[in-house]
Design a protein around this motif. Structure first.
Motif, mmCIF file in Angstrom:
data_model
loop_
_atom_site.group_PDB
_atom_site.id
_atom_site.type_symbol
_atom_site.label_atom_id
_atom_site.label_comp_id
_atom_site.label_asym_id
_atom_site.label_seq_id
_atom_site.Cartn_x
_atom_site.Cartn_y
_atom_site.Cartn_z
ATOM 1 N N LYS A 3 0.914 -1.240 -0.178
ATOM 2 C CA LYS A 3 0.164 -0.064 0.153
ATOM 3 C C LYS A 3 0.922 1.221 0.098
ATOM 4 O O LYS A 3 1.786 1.360 0.892
ATOM 5 N N GLY A 40 -2.149 20.166 0.022
ATOM 6 C CA GLY A 40 -1.708 19.160 -1.078
ATOM 7 C C GLY A 40 -2.557 18.220 -1.513
ATOM 8 O O GLY A 40 -3.678 18.228 -1.128
ATOM 9 N N LYS A 41 -2.175 17.196 -2.259
ATOM 10 C CA LYS A 41 -2.747 16.112 -2.407
ATOM 11 C C LYS A 41 -2.361 14.875 -1.883
ATOM 12 O O LYS A 41 -1.226 14.727 -1.394
ATOM 13 N N TYR A 42 -3.235 13.902 -1.482
ATOM 14 C CA TYR A 42 -3.018 12.683 -0.836
ATOM 15 C C TYR A 42 -3.434 11.533 -1.620
ATOM 16 O O TYR A 42 -4.588 11.664 -2.280
ATOM 17 N N VAL A 43 -2.662 10.776 -1.862
ATOM 18 C CA VAL A 43 -2.880 9.740 -2.964
ATOM 19 C C VAL A 43 -2.708 8.323 -2.353
ATOM 20 O O VAL A 43 -1.523 8.044 -1.957
ATOM 21 N N GLU A 44 -3.424 7.352 -2.359
ATOM 22 C CA GLU A 44 -3.285 6.014 -1.829
ATOM 23 C C GLU A 44 -3.435 4.919 -2.922
ATOM 24 O O GLU A 44 -4.254 5.128 -3.921
ATOM 25 N N MET A 45 -2.736 3.892 -3.032
ATOM 26 C CA MET A 45 -2.871 3.105 -4.230
ATOM 27 C C MET A 45 -2.270 1.889 -3.814
ATOM 28 O O MET A 45 -1.413 1.669 -2.809
ATOM 29 N N ASP A 46 -2.606 0.742 -4.288
ATOM 30 C CA ASP A 46 -2.124 -0.660 -4.020
ATOM 31 C C ASP A 46 -1.079 -0.891 -5.186
ATOM 32 O O ASP A 46 -1.351 -0.562 -6.110
ATOM 33 N N GLN B 36 -6.675 0.321 -7.090
ATOM 34 C CA GLN B 36 -6.999 1.060 -5.790
ATOM 35 C C GLN B 36 -6.725 2.322 -5.617
ATOM 36 O O GLN B 36 -6.373 2.528 -4.543
ATOM 37 N N VAL B 37 -6.488 3.021 -6.751
ATOM 38 C CA VAL B 37 -6.136 4.648 -6.500
ATOM 39 C C VAL B 37 -7.336 5.427 -6.005
ATOM 40 O O VAL B 37 -8.423 5.227 -6.498
ATOM 41 N N ARG B 38 -6.831 6.269 -4.923
ATOM 42 C CA ARG B 38 -7.869 6.883 -4.224
ATOM 43 C C ARG B 38 -7.250 8.273 -3.983
ATOM 44 O O ARG B 38 -6.053 8.378 -3.456
ATOM 45 N N ILE B 39 -7.950 9.422 -4.139
ATOM 46 C CA ILE B 39 -7.170 10.729 -3.896
ATOM 47 C C ILE B 39 -8.100 11.612 -2.826
ATOM 48 O O ILE B 39 -9.241 11.696 -2.775
ATOM 49 N N GLY B 40 -7.239 12.179 -2.193
ATOM 50 C CA GLY B 40 -7.798 12.932 -1.261
ATOM 51 C C GLY B 40 -6.921 14.246 -0.988
ATOM 52 O O GLY B 40 -6.067 14.505 -1.924
#
Lengths: 85, 85
Positions: A3, A40-46, B36-40
């Motif tokens: 992650k 800013g931006k926050y990005v989550e990814m698998d 599973q990209v998610r942006i915050g």
């Protein structure tokens, strides 16, 4: 699988109008102890990768090619391994 | 003084079109291992407070009142004390 949690922030030398607007709005709401707001931006990814090093390389490349504008923005990547149950 | 790092993310039940668009763009660029990209949003701020507890209360309140939409978004606050040199 890994992650990735990525933050993309404007470089400190670049003006941040969204941060300034939020700071102003917070001060209007009475939050006098808050300053230096930057947004800013926050990005989550698998990321499916063989190793932490490979995952980092993929994440760095995604940031450089798409997620961040390297002229104006810095990015910071945190990776955590997810062990399948 | 405390530095707060706040991430604001859409709740997992809420569709994230920006994340979907980024995921699609990444896949077009050949990043097949990313999903599973998610942006915050990511917010940094300085908080002047007597204690870590006070700083957390101020940050929580700022999120609840302005920075996050509690119907659709979750937020996560990390605080670090900054010792004046």
């Amino acid at each position: 699988m890994y992650k990735a949690n990525i933050t993309v922030t404007l470089r400190s030398s670049i003006l941040d109008p969204q941060g300034k607007a939020s700071e102003h709005a917070l001060s209007q709401l009475g939050f006098d102890s808050i300053s230096q707001v930057r947004i800013g931006k926050y990005v989550e990814m698998d990321i499916v990768a063989e190793s932490l090093g490979d995952a980092r390389e993929i994440a760095e490349s995604a940031c450089a090619k798409l997620l961040a504008n390297s002229v104006m923005e810095d990015y910071h990547i945190t990776l955590n391994e997810v062990v399948a149950a």
